[in-house]
Design a protein around this motif. Structure first.
Motif, PDB file in Angstrom:
ATOM      1  N   ARG A  47       8.304  53.213-111.956  1.00 41.37           N
ATOM      2  CA  ARG A  47       9.474  53.148-112.497  1.00 41.37           C
ATOM      3  C   ARG A  47       9.882  51.470-112.805  1.00 41.37           C
ATOM      4  O   ARG A  47      10.148  51.145-114.054  1.00 41.37           O
ATOM      5  N   HIS A  56      13.233  40.785-110.303  1.00 41.05           N
ATOM      6  CA  HIS A  56      14.261  41.236-109.568  1.00 41.05           C
ATOM      7  C   HIS A  56      14.688  40.831-108.166  1.00 41.05           C
ATOM      8  O   HIS A  56      15.462  40.233-107.889  1.00 41.05           O
ATOM      9  N   ARG A  59      15.497  37.211-108.593  1.00 38.22           N
ATOM     10  CA  ARG A  59      17.006  37.282-109.167  1.00 38.22           C
ATOM     11  C   ARG A  59      18.031  37.600-108.050  1.00 38.22           C
ATOM     12  O   ARG A  59      19.151  36.960-107.724  1.00 38.22           O
ATOM     13  N   MET A  60      17.496  38.290-107.228  1.00 39.90           N
ATOM     14  CA  MET A  60      18.204  38.871-105.861  1.00 39.90           C
ATOM     15  C   MET A  60      18.149  37.757-104.952  1.00 39.90           C
ATOM     16  O   MET A  60      19.207  37.416-104.233  1.00 39.90           O
ATOM     17  N   PHE A  63      20.462  35.071-106.118  1.00 37.04           N
ATOM     18  CA  PHE A  63      21.873  35.288-106.054  1.00 37.04           C
ATOM     19  C   PHE A  63      22.507  35.134-104.635  1.00 37.04           C
ATOM     20  O   PHE A  63      23.810  34.787-104.437  1.00 37.04           O
ATOM     21  N   TYR A 108      18.905  49.181-121.628  1.00 36.13           N
ATOM     22  CA  TYR A 108      20.388  49.109-121.152  1.00 36.13           C
ATOM     23  C   TYR A 108      21.280  49.588-122.372  1.00 36.13           C
ATOM     24  O   TYR A 108      22.382  49.326-122.282  1.00 36.13           O
ATOM     25  N   PHE A 137      17.943  54.547-116.874  1.00 36.51           N
ATOM     26  CA  PHE A 137      18.976  54.051-116.185  1.00 36.51           C
ATOM     27  C   PHE A 137      20.252  54.984-116.547  1.00 36.51           C
ATOM     28  O   PHE A 137      20.381  55.292-117.812  1.00 36.51           O
ATOM     29  N   GLN A 141      24.461  52.134-114.249  1.00 39.23           N
ATOM     30  CA  GLN A 141      23.650  51.415-114.034  1.00 39.23           C
ATOM     31  C   GLN A 141      23.632  50.454-115.353  1.00 39.23           C
ATOM     32  O   GLN A 141      23.609  49.033-115.350  1.00 39.23           O
ATOM     33  N   PHE A 144      26.773  48.196-115.148  1.00 38.72           N
ATOM     34  CA  PHE A 144      26.431  47.115-114.220  1.00 38.72           C
ATOM     35  C   PHE A 144      25.755  45.965-114.939  1.00 38.72           C
ATOM     36  O   PHE A 144      25.928  44.823-114.668  1.00 38.72           O
ATOM     37  N   HIS A 194      26.142  47.714-105.758  1.00 32.81           N
ATOM     38  CA  HIS A 194      24.865  47.792-106.314  1.00 32.81           C
ATOM     39  C   HIS A 194      24.067  48.026-105.046  1.00 32.81           C
ATOM     40  O   HIS A 194      23.135  49.297-104.897  1.00 32.81           O
ATOM     41  N   VAL A 195      24.367  47.352-104.256  1.00 37.09           N
ATOM     42  CA  VAL A 195      23.495  47.371-102.948  1.00 37.09           C
ATOM     43  C   VAL A 195      23.870  48.787-102.227  1.00 37.09           C
ATOM     44  O   VAL A 195      22.916  49.282-101.457  1.00 37.09           O
ATOM     45  N   SER A 198      22.079  51.453-104.167  1.00 34.86           N
ATOM     46  CA  SER A 198      20.774  51.573-103.943  1.00 34.86           C
ATOM     47  C   SER A 198      19.884  51.570-102.702  1.00 34.86           C
ATOM     48  O   SER A 198      18.887  52.034-102.427  1.00 34.86           O
ATOM     49  N   THR A 205      15.769  54.613-102.316  1.00 37.92           N
ATOM     50  CA  THR A 205      15.536  53.990-103.654  1.00 37.92           C
ATOM     51  C   THR A 205      15.123  52.432-103.574  1.00 37.92           C
ATOM     52  O   THR A 205      14.473  52.032-104.558  1.00 37.92           O
ATOM     53  N   VAL A 208      11.499  51.368-104.865  1.00 33.80           N
ATOM     54  CA  VAL A 208      11.349  50.941-106.014  1.00 33.80           C
ATOM     55  C   VAL A 208      11.117  49.324-106.213  1.00 33.80           C
ATOM     56  O   VAL A 208      10.068  49.104-106.906  1.00 33.80           O
ATOM     57  N   LEU A 209      11.664  48.742-105.528  1.00 35.57           N
ATOM     58  CA  LEU A 209      11.504  47.118-105.434  1.00 35.57           C
ATOM     59  C   LEU A 209      10.067  47.043-104.643  1.00 35.57           C
ATOM     60  O   LEU A 209       9.669  45.576-104.670  1.00 35.57           O
TER      61      LEU A 209
HETATM   62  C1  HEM Z   1      21.037  41.869-103.104  1.00 36.87           C
HETATM   63  C2  HEM Z   1      20.390  42.941-102.758  1.00 36.87           C
HETATM   64  C3  HEM Z   1      19.941  43.792-103.988  1.00 36.87           C
HETATM   65  C4  HEM Z   1      19.407  44.786-103.603  1.00 36.87           C
HETATM   66  C5  HEM Z   1      18.860  45.382-101.907  1.00 36.87           C
HETATM   67  C6  HEM Z   1      18.888  45.465-104.770  1.00 36.87           C
HETATM   68  C7  HEM Z   1      18.273  46.774-105.021  1.00 36.87           C
HETATM   69  C8  HEM Z   1      17.910  47.458-106.245  1.00 36.87           C
HETATM   70  C9  HEM Z   1      17.225  48.607-106.334  1.00 36.87           C
HETATM   71  C10 HEM Z   1      16.648  49.378-105.013  1.00 36.87           C
HETATM   72  C11 HEM Z   1      17.095  48.805-107.585  1.00 36.87           C
HETATM   73  C12 HEM Z   1      16.113  50.048-108.210  1.00 36.87           C
HETATM   74  C13 HEM Z   1      17.485  51.074-108.684  1.00 36.87           C
HETATM   75  C14 HEM Z   1      16.597  52.066-109.424  1.00 36.87           C
HETATM   76  O1  HEM Z   1      15.451  52.010-109.655  1.00 36.87           O
HETATM   77  O2  HEM Z   1      17.537  53.167-109.871  1.00 36.87           O
HETATM   78  C15 HEM Z   1      17.663  47.794-108.474  1.00 36.87           C
HETATM   79  C16 HEM Z   1      17.829  47.756-109.722  1.00 36.87           C
HETATM   80  C17 HEM Z   1      18.617  46.825-110.292  1.00 36.87           C
HETATM   81  N1  HEM Z   1      19.385  45.727-109.888  1.00 36.87           N
HETATM   82 FE1  HEM Z   1      19.278  45.308-107.796  1.00 36.87          FE
HETATM   83  N2  HEM Z   1      19.446  44.670-105.943  1.00 36.87           N
HETATM   84  C18 HEM Z   1      20.101  43.779-105.392  1.00 36.87           C
HETATM   85  C19 HEM Z   1      20.497  42.714-105.945  1.00 36.87           C
HETATM   86  C20 HEM Z   1      20.750  42.523-107.247  1.00 36.87           C
HETATM   87  C21 HEM Z   1      21.221  41.517-108.030  1.00 36.87           C
HETATM   88  C22 HEM Z   1      21.970  40.124-107.547  1.00 36.87           C
HETATM   89  C23 HEM Z   1      21.408  41.855-109.440  1.00 36.87           C
HETATM   90  C24 HEM Z   1      22.002  40.983-110.661  1.00 36.87           C
HETATM   91  C25 HEM Z   1      23.281  40.583-110.637  1.00 36.87           C
HETATM   92  C26 HEM Z   1      20.737  43.193-109.392  1.00 36.87           C
HETATM   93  C27 HEM Z   1      20.498  43.771-110.524  1.00 36.87           C
HETATM   94  C28 HEM Z   1      19.923  44.954-110.778  1.00 36.87           C
HETATM   95  C29 HEM Z   1      19.683  45.822-112.058  1.00 36.87           C
HETATM   96  C30 HEM Z   1      20.226  45.179-113.558  1.00 36.87           C
HETATM   97  C31 HEM Z   1      19.030  46.840-111.622  1.00 36.87           C
HETATM   98  C32 HEM Z   1      18.437  47.899-112.810  1.00 36.87           C
HETATM   99  C33 HEM Z   1      19.734  48.580-112.740  1.00 36.87           C
HETATM  100  C34 HEM Z   1      20.344  49.403-111.679  1.00 36.87           C
HETATM  101  O3  HEM Z   1      19.558  50.058-110.679  1.00 36.87           O
HETATM  102  O4  HEM Z   1      21.437  49.111-111.507  1.00 36.87           O
HETATM  103  N3  HEM Z   1      20.241  43.249-108.461  1.00 36.87           N
HETATM  104  N4  HEM Z   1      18.193  46.936-107.266  1.00 36.87           N
END
Ligand code: HEM
Length: 237
Positions: A47, A56, A59-60, A63, A108, A137, A141, A144, A194-195, A198, A205, A208-209
């Protein structure tokens, strides 16, 4: 808005975080998590590539640091070091966001079936959940993704104006500060959602990371059109 933000910034951020926690907790209690978790076994479909995962993660983490230091600056007149930490991580966050935008914005773009996903909000408001049309997606998503990009732009422009005024010792423009702060609160709330989705509402999920791989069962349920779209555009999944 400027008056409210200047005097009640600490209240706005506290309230926004508290309300988000209450809403997500209520969602978990009333609706519950997805019935098709991503289990460890049979992860056969790639994926996220290594590059997607590394970007990611950076970025995470940037952030988390930028929002924690920003919140600290709201509650306490910060020292130079916290301000510096905030600016450096803000620049890192912007750099990661721009790289992701340039490399993967095509994933997207909206398609016709996204409308169906949105009509039922992907089943997130129903206990049955159910599978709804989504490619790699889903519509949520994609929304977002684009919102984070728009707000990253606003935060970067206002942030660089604030940085410049600090360096040249000019008094901070209150309206720029208000736009910066309110945009930051909005993005923090979005990322908290989002957190929740996911890590909690869609159990497993997070894998994936780490491995970047998912099971076929998970794809069939959450992203049923992903394979079909990939065949059409001859992209291998
Ligand atoms: C802070 C802790 C965060 C966690 C635990 C987290 C977790 C995840 C996970 C598990 C996925 C995969 C989802 C999938 O495959 O369907 C994902 C995707 C993604 N993350 Fe994060 N994320 C975090 C922070 C962020 C931040 C700060 C951003 C941007 C501002 C971000 C933007 C995205 C985007 C654009 C994707 C792909 C689309 C989506 O799944 O929404 N994430 N994230």
């Amino acid at each position: 808005m400027v008056y409210v933000y200047s005097n009640f910034a600490y209240m706005i951020i506290t309230l926004a975080v508290a309300v988000t926690i209450i809403i997500t907790t209520l969602h978990y209690i009333v609706i519950g998590a997805s019935k098709v978790p991503l289990r460890a076994n049979n992860q056969v479909i790639q994926r996220f590539s290594l590059a997607e995962r590394v970007l990611h993660w950076i970025r995470m983490l940037s952030f988390i640091i930028v929002s924690a230091s920003g919140t600290y600056l709201i509650f306490r007149e910060g020292g130079k070091n916290i301000g510096m930490l905030h600016s450096i991580n803000g620049i890192l966050f912007l750099a990661m966001s721009l790289t992701i935008l340039i490399l993967w914005y095509k994933q997207y773009t909206f398609t016709e079936y996204d409308r169906d996903w949105l009509r039922y909000l992907g089943g997130y408001l129903s206990k049955e959940h159910g599978s709804h049309p989504a490619g790699k997606f889903n519509a949520g998503q994609k929304i977002f993704f684009w919102l984070t990009m728009v707000f990253t732009g606003i935060l970067s422009i206002t942030g660089s104006i604030l940085m410049k005024s600090k360096i040249s010792q000019v008094s901070v423009n209150e309206s720029v500060l208000a736009v910066h702060g309110i945009s930051a609160v909005f993005v923090i709330v979005l990322v908290m959602g989002h957190v929740y989705l996911s890590l909690v509402a869609n159990p497993g999920t997070w894998r994936v990371l780490v491995s970047g791989k998912v099971t076929k069962e998970w794809v069939d349920y959450h992203h049923p059109r992903w394979g079909i779209d990939s065949k059409k555009s001859k992209i291998k999944i």
